[in-house]
Design an enzyme around this catalytic site. Sequence first.
Site, PDB file in Angstrom:
ATOM      1  N   ARG A 106       6.311   4.263  23.854  1.00  0.00           N
ATOM      2  CA  ARG A 106       6.391   3.263  22.784  1.00  0.00           C
ATOM      3  C   ARG A 106       5.352   3.509  21.706  1.00  0.00           C
ATOM      4  NH1 ARG A 106       9.492   2.193  19.927  1.00  0.00           N
ATOM      5  NH2 ARG A 106      10.832   2.078  21.748  1.00  0.00           N
ATOM      6  N   LYS A 141      -0.323  -1.716  -1.023  1.00  0.00           N
ATOM      7  CA  LYS A 141       0.478  -2.654  -0.230  1.00  0.00           C
ATOM      8  C   LYS A 141       0.980  -1.940   1.024  1.00  0.00           C
ATOM      9  CE  LYS A 141       1.816  -5.134  -4.410  1.00  0.00           C
ATOM     10  NZ  LYS A 141       2.904  -5.476  -5.356  1.00  0.00           N
ATOM     11  N   LYS A 173      -7.967  -5.005 -14.174  1.00  0.00           N
ATOM     12  CA  LYS A 173      -6.865  -5.914 -14.465  1.00  0.00           C
ATOM     13  C   LYS A 173      -7.343  -7.110 -15.280  1.00  0.00           C
ATOM     14  CE  LYS A 173      -3.991  -4.606 -10.527  1.00  0.00           C
ATOM     15  NZ  LYS A 173      -3.076  -5.099  -9.476  1.00  0.00           N
ATOM     16  N   GLU A 202      -5.048  -2.106 -16.899  1.00  0.00           N
ATOM     17  CA  GLU A 202      -3.747  -2.756 -16.973  1.00  0.00           C
ATOM     18  C   GLU A 202      -3.640  -3.520 -18.292  1.00  0.00           C
ATOM     19  OE1 GLU A 202      -1.453  -5.255 -13.713  1.00  0.00           O
ATOM     20  OE2 GLU A 202      -2.894  -6.504 -14.778  1.00  0.00           O
ATOM     21  N   ASP A 223       2.081  -3.185 -17.818  1.00  0.00           N
ATOM     22  CA  ASP A 223       2.511  -4.222 -16.885  1.00  0.00           C
ATOM     23  C   ASP A 223       3.711  -4.990 -17.431  1.00  0.00           C
ATOM     24  OD1 ASP A 223       2.432  -5.907 -14.612  1.00  0.00           O
ATOM     25  OD2 ASP A 223       1.289  -7.391 -15.735  1.00  0.00           O
TER      26      ASP A 223
END
Length: 284
Positions: A106, A141, A173, A202, A223
């Site tokens: 597994r 992410k 940002k 950004e 953006d």
Amino acid sequence: MNILYSKNLPTLREDITKTVEMALAEDIGEGDITAQLIAAEEQAEARIITREDCVFCGKAWVEEVFKQLDPLVEIRWHIEDGQVAAANSLLFTLKGNARSLLTGERAALNFVQTLSGTATVSNHYARQVAHTQVKLLDTRKTIPGLRSAQKYAVACGGCHNHRIGLYDAFLIKENHIAASGGIAKAVARAHQIAPGKPVEVEVENFDELEQALSAQADIIMLDNFSIADMKKAVVLTAKRAKLEASGNINETTLISTAETGVDFISIGALTKHCHAVDLSMRIR
């Protein structure tokens, strides 16, 4: 490796060892009581196949699982990272102590199904824009604890790595700009803090784009710009900085975005929306 910022993934080898240790610890705990149904000296061979088409990734993780669990297990590979596997094809075989094969199954397959899923999604996106010069980038992410692993899988799939973390490049940002007193001040301060590290800003409109260009940002993230505005930004920038498109990039808008002439497109879906590949292990 297709890596934009860092020259390599310096922690990948260490991460493999660490994540495999954690995976085995959480799965085995005080011991695999089901494997004890089998005689301790029993030997076996296992065949691992994929039940669906995929881009394979995860070889080093499988090897580390059995290195830590039972170094006597023999692994025979029928595929390499980054290669395409057709449904029902053989990926690798294991030979050794039957208890070890079942105990490690597994953990080994979890790594392969996840990383192959990431590589497969990345390859799907990369093929769609292969006729352009754009580079598709991953983001931060990622699955906690598997940052380096997923970024490696992204590269195996034909896409590229954005910054690895918060340490190897600046991404300034809206909130950073506001707190710093403007784009020019933020970029200047970034160059002071870490000379030589890439500085990306950004921007949300053309006024901010001009400010970022004047401040000599290395990369400018557009953006949520429209397709028309991205094309205009490419002309206005005139290669004074690299341009990255970001925000609401999906399969519907991907190709048209790539064809605007931007240098990069960042896509969080490469790592956060991956579909685990269906695998099967059979012992004989």
